[in-house]
Design a protein around this motif. Sequence first.
Motif, PDB file in Angstrom:
ATOM      1  N   SER A  33       1.354  37.065   2.942  1.00 51.95           N
ATOM      2  CA  SER A  33       2.582  36.312   2.677  1.00 51.95           C
ATOM      3  C   SER A  33       2.252  34.978   2.007  1.00 51.95           C
ATOM      4  CB  SER A  33       3.344  36.059   3.975  1.00 51.95           C
ATOM      5  OG  SER A  33       2.683  35.083   4.743  1.00 51.95           O
ATOM      6  N   ASN A  34       3.251  34.401   1.423  1.00 48.36           N
ATOM      7  CA  ASN A  34       3.093  33.080   0.798  1.00 48.36           C
ATOM      8  C   ASN A  34       3.600  31.966   1.697  1.00 48.36           C
ATOM      9  OD1 ASN A  34       1.979  34.119  -1.566  1.00 48.36           O
ATOM     10  ND2 ASN A  34       3.999  34.538  -2.408  1.00 48.36           N
ATOM     11  N   THR A  35       4.203  32.330   2.809  1.00 50.21           N
ATOM     12  CA  THR A  35       4.755  31.358   3.740  1.00 50.21           C
ATOM     13  C   THR A  35       3.930  31.384   5.019  1.00 50.21           C
ATOM     14  OG1 THR A  35       6.938  31.883   2.867  1.00 50.21           O
ATOM     15  CG2 THR A  35       6.858  30.619   4.893  1.00 50.21           C
ATOM     16  N   VAL A  36       3.331  30.254   5.347  1.00 49.63           N
ATOM     17  CA  VAL A  36       2.474  30.192   6.528  1.00 49.63           C
ATOM     18  C   VAL A  36       2.933  29.048   7.418  1.00 49.63           C
ATOM     19  CG1 VAL A  36       0.111  29.952   7.352  1.00 49.63           C
ATOM     20  CG2 VAL A  36       0.552  31.045   5.165  1.00 49.63           C
ATOM     21  N   HIS A  37       3.137  29.348   8.685  1.00 45.58           N
ATOM     22  CA  HIS A  37       3.510  28.319   9.655  1.00 45.58           C
ATOM     23  C   HIS A  37       2.334  27.356   9.818  1.00 45.58           C
ATOM     24  CE1 HIS A  37       4.567  26.480  13.494  1.00 45.58           C
ATOM     25  NE2 HIS A  37       5.806  26.867  13.242  1.00 45.58           N
ATOM     26  N   PRO A  38       2.599  26.071   9.996  1.00 50.28           N
ATOM     27  CA  PRO A  38       1.514  25.089  10.146  1.00 50.28           C
ATOM     28  C   PRO A  38       0.502  25.426  11.251  1.00 50.28           C
ATOM     29  CG  PRO A  38       3.598  23.950   9.863  1.00 50.28           C
ATOM     30  CD  PRO A  38       3.920  25.420   9.971  1.00 50.28           C
ATOM     31  N   VAL A  39       0.949  26.128  12.276  1.00 55.67           N
ATOM     32  CA  VAL A  39       0.028  26.506  13.355  1.00 55.67           C
ATOM     33  C   VAL A  39      -1.059  27.454  12.840  1.00 55.67           C
ATOM     34  CG1 VAL A  39      -0.116  27.823  15.509  1.00 55.67           C
ATOM     35  CG2 VAL A  39       1.702  26.158  15.194  1.00 55.67           C
ATOM     36  N   HIS A  40      -0.683  28.327  11.898  1.00 57.25           N
ATOM     37  CA  HIS A  40      -1.613  29.327  11.383  1.00 57.25           C
ATOM     38  C   HIS A  40      -2.373  28.856  10.140  1.00 57.25           C
ATOM     39  CE1 HIS A  40       1.462  31.904  13.473  1.00 57.25           C
ATOM     40  NE2 HIS A  40       0.348  32.154  14.133  1.00 57.25           N
ATOM     41  N   ARG A  41      -1.993  27.731   9.565  1.00 57.47           N
ATOM     42  CA  ARG A  41      -2.576  27.300   8.293  1.00 57.47           C
ATOM     43  C   ARG A  41      -4.102  27.183   8.310  1.00 57.47           C
ATOM     44  NH1 ARG A  41      -0.757  26.734   3.876  1.00 57.47           N
ATOM     45  NH2 ARG A  41       1.395  26.501   4.491  1.00 57.47           N
TER      46      ARG A  41
END
Length: 62
Positions: A33-41
Amino acid sequence: MAELAFSASDLALVRFAISPVREVAPSFRLLMSNTVHPVHRPWYEQVRPRVAAAGLDRGWLA
């Protein structure tokens, strides 16, 4: 943050309660995906180049 230490014999006794595929599939979906939650970054930024270098971002798996 808590830290747990396991020996090789400890890990040999571990059994998966849930199929490892149930962990791999959502993780791979996140990597694609191109959208990543800050927790997973941090994880995403470390693993994504490795996935691309291995060619796993193309083909039937992707």
